[in-house]
Design an enzyme around this catalytic site. Sequence first.
Site, PDB file in Angstrom:
ATOM      1  N   GLU A   1      -1.485  -3.732   0.833  1.00 36.11           N
ATOM      2  CA  GLU A   1      -0.116  -3.628   1.344  1.00 36.11           C
ATOM      3  C   GLU A   1       0.919  -3.806   0.227  1.00 36.11           C
ATOM      4  OE1 GLU A   1       2.976  -5.647   4.584  1.00 36.11           O
ATOM      5  OE2 GLU A   1       0.904  -6.368   4.460  1.00 36.11           O
TER       6      GLU A   1
ATOM      7  N   LYS B   1      -1.596   0.002   3.635  1.00 33.83           N
ATOM      8  CA  LYS B   1      -0.523  -0.398   4.555  1.00 33.83           C
ATOM      9  C   LYS B   1       0.808  -0.313   3.808  1.00 33.83           C
ATOM     10  CE  LYS B   1       1.089  -4.083   7.637  1.00 33.83           C
ATOM     11  NZ  LYS B   1       0.791  -5.349   8.331  1.00 33.83           N
TER      12      LYS B   1
END
Length: 348
Positions: A176, A218
């Site tokens: 992420e 992500k």
Amino acid sequence: MRHILLETVEKLLASGKGILAADESNSTLAKRFTTIGVPNTENFRRDYRKLLFTTEGLERCVSGVIFFDETLRQKDEQGRPLREFLTEKGIVPGIKVDKGTVDLPGRQIEKVTEGLDGLGKRLAEYRESGARFAKWRAVIKIESQSPSSYALRVNAEILARYARICQEEGIVPIVEPEVLMDGAHAMERCAQVTEETLHHVFVALHEAGVEPEAMLLKPNMVLPGKESSENPTLELVAATTLNALRRTVPASVPGICFLSGGQSPQAATARLQKMVALGPHPWELSFSFSRALQEPVLAAWEGRPERLAEAQSIFRHRLEMAAAARSGRYASELETASDPVYFNSERS
């Protein structure tokens, strides 16, 4: 080991489902509880997470849930581990493993994420507790003098080390790198920084020997800063975000699970829908929302047991909307539909 990782990825990318990010740290949850007048105690945190996990139909829209350390270990009033409410529904437990951000040495205006020390041992313990995937967040803020190439490179290298350790421990890494919405920057600037960030990340992942087929990305959507006067169309956000991803993310990465990053529930859902509609894509597009799923739930719950059913109804609705977008079936008219409808691969 590889087949276990690929099986987990397949489960997390199940058609019509996404990932619930319920991994807020205690300090983050304290801020959200403050807005609704709820004390930040372990019991209230437990009750709130149980509200989410026991919502009827959760498994029809959610393939995996990211836990915070406390939640993975927590039990309800009867001594039942909270994670069992998910595993009995076939939902895969995951775990946030980073330990938050600190100032980047030499560049105090920028941040770097900590938590690599002892990560392998922690992952082995988490796996014993049932976790099958993990998440690590790097934070990239756009300002006049940032991000620097140095900060992008350092954060990318740490993300890559995390991902490699995860795969060695049989845990699927969610990578992420979040370019924050904070600020007044233009959408074009966000697109540039997002591309630069992802370029650094995938170079580092390759150099670390991370297997792209056994990970998930992500990322943020490409958006102007929250203080900007720009108001881009759904089409522009979708096209610009996809353009940044196509330029940087290998087709061998199986799935991209977007974060909501401070967007309203409706905006995050509609933008995901538009990107799905512009397919086919080399990767599955899905969601890993936190605030876009939970903010309306917190406002309805307010820590009051008598409002549990109402809060769960609102949560179920937001899950249905996100799952509809994931399947390419979302429309704004569904926000006011009177009857619950589950959108998944079993529906035609």
